[in-house]
Every structure is written in C-alpha cells, then in structure tokens.
Design a protein around this motif. Structure first.
Motif: not given
Length: 237
Positions: A175-182, A191-193, A198-203, A210-215
């Motif tokens: 939705a945002t292409w924001d690096p903090q979410y991608c 270690d910084q991701c 928002y990922s918790e909504i899916f979780k 998988y709901t975020w990059a390293y989940d």
C-alpha cells in the motif's frame, strides 16, 4: 554398464534415492472462475497460468529442488487470463507488490526437506489451504490454511471490484512501498526489521502465515517425501 554399476553401488552405500517430480493439485472452491498463477526461479509449472471454473481442479508437477515456488489465484480476469483485478503478473512472471495470497514452496532443500508457507506479505485476495500428501508423518508436516475478514482491513488498503465490493486487502508494504514496512535488503537488515501494527492485523487473522519480511519462526512448515511429496492447494476451501 560399468558407470551404471558404480552409480548403483554409490546409491546403495550412501542410502540416496533418486525421486521423481512432485505432484500438485489445485482446486477451486470459490464461487467465481479464477486463473491460477505459478512461478519458480528454476521452473514455471503449467506454463505459468491456467483457468479453473468453480469446483474444478487441475494438476501439475514441480521439479526436484523447485526453488522460490509460488502458486496464487487471480480474480476478475478476461477470457485469456489477463487484465485481472487481483493477482495480475507478466506472462510467466511473478506477482510484484500486489495484494495477493501466496502459497510458497522450496522443495528438496535442507536435508532433503520441503518447506512451504502461506504468505500475506503483499496482502490477501483469496482464502487458501495447503495439504501435503505422500509424506512422512511429522507434526510440522500438516495442513496450513488462511482466511481473512475484509472488515478488519484498513480503509486505505482495500481494493474494490467493479460492483464496489472489497476484493483484496493490501499489506502496508504494497500500500505504501515504505521501506520500514517492506524491509528491502540490504537497505533494511533483518535485525532492524520488525512487525508493524498493520502486519499484526494479518497475523491475528492467520497466525501461521507470513505477514512481514522475516516472519519465519512460526510460519514455515516442512515435510519429507515418502518417497515423493505432493501438495493439494485449495482456494476458498
């Protein structure tokens, strides 16, 4: 003949078995026609796409060692499986930051095991389940499934069909292409991701996905063939 005898002796001594390809079955339990997309880094099964009417199924095979395998459902497509409302991808290509539910596979990997998961990293469009078959009995080799209530999707993340109904929910990344979410590598190291609100909504909707990059801690499943593993993927089942 001498080479064949040497190979047979090595297989006997080291306990290695040459297996065949992996059978997959895809089933459409949705009320609408879908097109199924397939992709892999080293093989694109079934030509990359095929049509399934409601209650129809189709099989394909994946090669040994299939890497970065993906299977997903596309909705609202034209008669050629193109111009889809959700899950669109280039011919023979993979989805790119679209709101789509992905069934992901890496076959015959570490110690010969298959790894599979359901990914909502890009978002959700269709309920899906993965059922392994032809595998050794193991607690971590089991059905994985995900459904999602579009009512909990943030309004700005929703995608709508032609009649105004919600047909997909984007992730914060798509939705945002924001690096903090991608968390694109190497810009954002592991270690910084972190998971986001928002990922918790899916979780909460799909705890095993998988709901975020390293989940990956609670999301990966693995199976070992007995002798050859196969998988049944059901949409809306």
């Amino acid at each position: 003949m001498e080479r064949l005898l040497r190979t047979s002796l090595l297989l006997f001594l080291f306990g290695t078995t040459v297996y065949g390809n992996h059978p997959f079955t895809v089933i459409n339990r949705c009320s609408e026609t879908i097109w199924v997309g397939t992709f892999g880094d080293d093989d694109i099964p079934a030509g990359g796409s095929f049509k399934l009417d409601p209650n129809q199924q189709q099989g394909f095979t994946a090669i040994q060692g299939w890497t970065s395998g993906r299977v997903w459902g596309k909705t609202g497509c034209d008669g050629n499986g193109r111009n889809c409302r959700t899950g669109e991808a280039p011919p023979g290509g993979r989805t790119t930051l679209q709101a789509v539910t992905l069934a992901e596979f890496g076959l015959d990997k570490w110690m010969g095991m298959d790894f599979y998961d359901i990914s909502l990293v890009d978002g959700f469009n269709l309920p899906v389940s993965i059922r392994p078959s032809g595998t050794i009995d193991d607690p971590n080799c089991r059905i994985q499934a995900c459904n999602f209530d579009f009512g909990v999707c943030p309004e700005s993340f929703k995608e709508f069909g032609t009649n105004g109904q919600v047909i997909a929910c984007k992730s914060a990344c798509s939705a945002t292409w924001d690096p903090q979410y991608c968390c694109p590598a190497p810009q954002v190291p592991e270690d910084q991701c972190r998971p986001s609100e928002y990922s918790e909504i899916f979780k909460r909707q799909c705890p095993d996905a998988y709901t975020w990059a390293y989940d990956y801690l609670n999301s990966d499943r693995n199976c070992r063939g007995n002798p050859v593993s196969g998988y049944e993927i059901t949409f809306c089942g």
